[in-house]
Motif scaffolding. Sequence first.
Motif, mmCIF file in Angstrom:
data_model
loop_
_atom_site.group_PDB
_atom_site.id
_atom_site.type_symbol
_atom_site.label_atom_id
_atom_site.label_comp_id
_atom_site.label_asym_id
_atom_site.label_seq_id
_atom_site.Cartn_x
_atom_site.Cartn_y
_atom_site.Cartn_z
ATOM 1 N N LEU A 1 -19.496 -4.268 -1.332
ATOM 2 C CA LEU A 1 -18.920 -3.430 -2.391
ATOM 3 C C LEU A 1 -19.927 -3.200 -3.510
ATOM 4 O O LEU A 1 -19.984 -2.113 -4.097
ATOM 5 N N ARG B 1 -22.264 -0.152 -2.992
ATOM 6 C CA ARG B 1 -21.698 1.190 -2.834
ATOM 7 C C ARG B 1 -22.568 2.233 -3.531
ATOM 8 O O ARG B 1 -23.235 1.952 -4.544
ATOM 9 N N VAL C 1 -14.695 4.964 -3.688
ATOM 10 C CA VAL C 1 -14.184 3.686 -3.209
ATOM 11 C C VAL C 1 -12.676 3.652 -3.450
ATOM 12 O O VAL C 1 -12.212 3.765 -4.578
ATOM 13 N N GLY D 1 -9.226 1.482 -3.006
ATOM 14 C CA GLY D 1 -8.771 0.111 -2.845
ATOM 15 C C GLY D 1 -7.268 0.027 -2.657
ATOM 16 O O GLY D 1 -6.528 0.966 -2.956
ATOM 17 N N HIS E 1 -13.717 -2.190 -9.940
ATOM 18 C CA HIS E 1 -14.792 -1.916 -8.979
ATOM 19 C C HIS E 1 -14.375 -0.894 -7.929
ATOM 20 O O HIS E 1 -15.177 -0.539 -7.064
ATOM 21 N N PHE E 2 -13.130 -0.435 -7.985
ATOM 22 C CA PHE E 2 -12.667 0.670 -7.151
ATOM 23 C C PHE E 2 -12.622 1.937 -8.007
ATOM 24 O O PHE E 2 -12.678 1.860 -9.236
ATOM 25 N N HIS F 1 -16.570 -0.756 4.208
ATOM 26 C CA HIS F 1 -15.223 -1.279 3.971
ATOM 27 C C HIS F 1 -15.323 -2.789 3.840
ATOM 28 O O HIS F 1 -16.318 -3.405 4.242
ATOM 29 N N TRP G 1 -10.817 -2.488 0.585
ATOM 30 C CA TRP G 1 -11.410 -1.243 0.082
ATOM 31 C C TRP G 1 -12.161 -0.527 1.202
ATOM 32 O O TRP G 1 -12.577 -1.131 2.181
ATOM 33 N N GLU H 1 -15.250 2.746 1.444
ATOM 34 C CA GLU H 1 -16.141 3.693 0.769
ATOM 35 C C GLU H 1 -16.232 4.951 1.621
ATOM 36 O O GLU H 1 -16.491 4.881 2.821
#
Length: 353
Positions: free
Chosen positions: A53, A56, A62, A64, A91-92, A283, A336, A338
């Motif tokens: 992650l 990315r 992304v 999630g 982070h998503f 992912h 998640w 990507e």
Amino acid sequence: MAFYHYLNSYVREDLSRLTKAEKAAEGILGPAKAKWIAEGLLRLRQQIRDSELGKRQEKNLVIGSWNIRACDEGTPRRDESYHYIAEIIDHFDICALQEVKDDLKPLWRLKEMLGPNWNFFVTDPTAGNLGNRERLAFFWNENKVLFRNLVGEVVLAQNDLIDGERQFARTPFLASFQSGWFKFTLASVHIIFGGSRRLDKAQRAAEVKKLAEICAKRAKKDDQFYAMIGDMNIETTDDDIMAGLTKNGLEAPAFGGTNLKLNRAFDQIAFTTKPRKARMVGHGVVDWRHSVYRPEDADIYRPIAEADRDKPYRNWTRSYENSFMSFEMSDHLPIWVEVETDYSDDYLRRFTK
């Protein structure tokens, strides 16, 4: 970036209301509370940076998904738990949440911690015993994702009921978004569980199959990407429940286990494959236990759990993992994917044929 201004207020927090057991929890309460949370956040941020992650590509999207156990069902989580949950969601670019309960204060608190560039909406609670008074929610970063103003519940026609007699136990929710050239609709879902009997699993498989068929049909009609996302209560990747996805026009990455024992593939993000396939480039699962609420912290948290008599984990009657840890964070791990968002070459090629 998630906001951390609450840490200053913890330094000045009034400790007079704390019990003797709480005050004895060195390093978690009192003046050291901000330090404890900051150290946890630093470990969590480093863990994510070191993971797939963290690699990315910023131009990609992304997506999630996270079932946050009983969020919050009248028993608020600890301050530190909110910091860790917000850090992961940040982070998503967009995140579907399942198992949100009646009280919306947890969502507003998460939004404040995520910052002004984040927005959310949430469904009404699903009525009935099977619905468990649960809501579904979407959080998205408005700097990366555009909400396309299309939302709606998936309600079946009378002649299309599951097994000929019922609607979904918890009504799935559709919402449309766009990131770059990538237009997509997410169907957030919390599939019926019931138990481990053959009949229970057959009910889950029927719900997954029905929604997958709906997503595949709409993807062809709308000429865009649809995805089923959420807690599908899939046991294993080769069972009939998973087959309801993969044999009905959806592509599901191999996330592995998403429960705390890592032996159940409960959570999935599965995209339709026609008329076009989404280009997924990564992912994974965020196993936050390596950084926060770690197994080695059990003895530190024990007096807190024993002091909080109004919490679901009072008396520490079960294991640290199944009680304290799962009610403070969740009994599910966030997942998640990507996805590439630049499909301009595909669009241009349409004119060259």
